[in-house]
Design an enzyme around this catalytic site. Structure first.
Site, short mmCIF file in Angstrom:
data_model
loop_
_atom_site.label_atom_id
_atom_site.label_comp_id
_atom_site.label_asym_id
_atom_site.label_seq_id
_atom_site.Cartn_x
_atom_site.Cartn_y
_atom_site.Cartn_z
N ASN A 119 41.60 107.20 60.49
CA ASN A 119 40.52 107.10 59.51
C ASN A 119 39.52 106.00 59.83
O ASN A 119 38.43 105.98 59.27
CB ASN A 119 41.09 106.86 58.11
N GLN A 176 42.13 113.22 57.58
CA GLN A 176 40.82 113.06 58.22
C GLN A 176 40.46 114.22 59.14
O GLN A 176 39.27 114.46 59.40
CB GLN A 176 40.79 111.74 59.01
N SER A 184 43.83 116.32 51.77
CA SER A 184 43.10 115.75 50.64
C SER A 184 41.81 116.53 50.41
O SER A 184 41.13 116.92 51.36
CB SER A 184 42.78 114.27 50.89
N HIS A 202 38.94 115.52 48.60
CA HIS A 202 37.63 114.85 48.54
C HIS A 202 37.09 114.44 49.91
O HIS A 202 35.99 113.91 50.01
CB HIS A 202 37.67 113.64 47.60
N THR A 239 51.75 119.12 34.42
CA THR A 239 50.76 120.19 34.31
C THR A 239 49.72 120.06 35.41
O THR A 239 49.14 118.98 35.62
CB THR A 239 50.07 120.14 32.94
N CYS A 244 39.89 102.00 51.89
CA CYS A 244 40.99 101.35 51.17
C CYS A 244 41.03 99.84 51.41
O CYS A 244 41.68 99.11 50.68
CB CYS A 244 42.32 101.95 51.61
#
Length: 402
Positions: free
Chosen positions: A148, A176, A196, A198, A234, A322
């Protein structure tokens, strides 16, 4: 111009339009039996199929999560706790994402032994090192597909073959690479693979873990038994619907986007290295993601460079999202054997398919001016101060911990 797409991406219009009904009209709980609940269940099934198709998996091998970090945690802890009686040794690399590194640190407190394979100047491990690290106690190998921060791509297919031959479970963080290059779970020989949403123009807060059929794994979240009992709670229907659509779009446009991004990336690398004195590319020249480049510039400080570029309208980063708000030197760049002072002078640029209106010449000119301005104020550049004079005396490292 937004140039930090490895941190997150813009939700595409097609994805957003497909999500909208599941906030209002189609709001049912997919675990219920009546009409709107059944419609939500159908939407989940379609999304699961789309994710599976994108990585050449079966729908029942896809578990939806809250994102890449949860997928990494479920894969690593789930295998470790399930196979603890068989062995307590795990192999990884020195440049993994914090979601992997911190999970492995946690497991060390339960007497698991972790081997961190070194990477070399190009940011890639040697398969020979992996083979030497395997013991009779090894139960899991976890290696990221594409890094990343520097974008280097690891030899996942070869690692997977070794793991399979030795009967060791293999997890790969493909957050990535997914949507940027081909990610085929059969070709890669993986047992578990993290994804992932997003990072591929889908919504935040949703991801998936591929778990090869027959792979033993312990759930982390217990409750109502959703997601085949491996991830109770849920489901985030609207997010999952968006993720599924993003997977479909990314898969259908993969080749087109790859060629487009490669051209921009290579032009950017060439012009930065030929325009700015003492600029360097971090990571391998060829075995890298099509959308990500990481440079380092002698005698400057990366955070200052980012702020100057931001003032010119360019959003970039100096490491992973991060850790970009921390002053410590990047563990990834440090693992390459770079001088800790040089590590602080890094710049990460990550493109997206919509970056085709990116003017490389204007951007390189802005970087060159910013670097020149910072060097005018830098004692390292102007007075040629020895790096040892500015390194932390306690830690022997320009780490920011003191």
């Amino acid at each position: 111009m937004y140039l930090d797409n490895s941190a997150t991406t813009q939700v595409s219009k097609e994805v957003f339009e497909e999500m909208k009904p599941y906030f209002t009209e189609e709001f049912g709980n997919p675990s219920t039996l009546y009409g709107i609940g059944r419609e939500s269940k159908k939407a989940l099934n379609l999304a699961r199929q789309r994710v599976a198709d994108a990585i050449n998996a079966k729908p029942d091998e896809i578990i939806f999560t809250s994102g890449g970090s949860e997928s990494d945690n479920l894969a690593i802890k789930g295998i470790a706790f399930k196979l603890a009686k068989k062995g307590r040794h795990i192999i990884t690399t020195g440049i993994e994402h914090p979601a992997v590194v911190e999970t492995l640190k946690f497991l060390e407190s339960f007497d698991f032994k972790i081997t961190y394979l070194p990477v070399y100047e190009n940011g890639i491990i040697k398969v020979e090192d992996l083979m030497e690290a395997i013991t009779d106690e090894t139960i899991l190998i976890t290696v990221m597909h594409g890094n990343n921060e520097i974008g280097t791509i690891q030899p996942i297919e070869e690692i997977g073959k070794i793991a399979r031959e030795r009967g060791i479970k293999f997890h790969c963080d493909a957050v990535q690479t997914f949507g940027k290059i081909e990610v085929d779970v059969e070709k890669l020989n993986v047992d578990l693979l993290s994804l992932s949403s997003h990072k591929i123009n889908g919504p935040k807060g949703v991801g998936a873990l591929y778990i090869k059929k027959g792979t033993p794994i312990e759930p982390l979240i217990h409750g109502g038994g959703q997601e085949r009992g491996l991830r109770s709670g849920t489901e985030n229907v609207s997010g999952i619907v968006g993720f599924g659509k993003a997977c479909e779009l990314a898969n259908n446009q993969l080749e087109e986007h790859y060629e487009k991004l490669i051209a921009i990336r290579d032009d950017l690398i060439d012009k930065v290295l030929t325009t700015i004195p003492e600029s360097y590319l971090n990571g391998d020249v060829e075995k890298r993601l099509p959308n990500l480049v990481n440079f380092r510039f002698k005698a400057i400080e990366g955070e200052s460079l980012i702020l100057l570029l931001d003032a010119e309208g360019y959003q970039t980063s100096t490491g992973s999202a991060c850790s970009s708000n921390k002053l410590m030197a990047s563990p990834v760049l440090t693992a390459l054997g770079l001088n800790p002072v040089d590590v602080h002078g890094s710049l990460r640029i990550s493109l997206a398919p919509e970056s085709d209106n990116f003017d490389v010449d204007e951007f390189v000119n802005a970087v060159a001016k910013a670097v020149e301005r910072l060097r005018e104020m830098s004692p390292l550049w102007n007075q040629k101060i020895d790096y040892e004079d500015v390194m932390c005396k306690k830690h022997k490292n320009a780490c920011g911990r003191c």
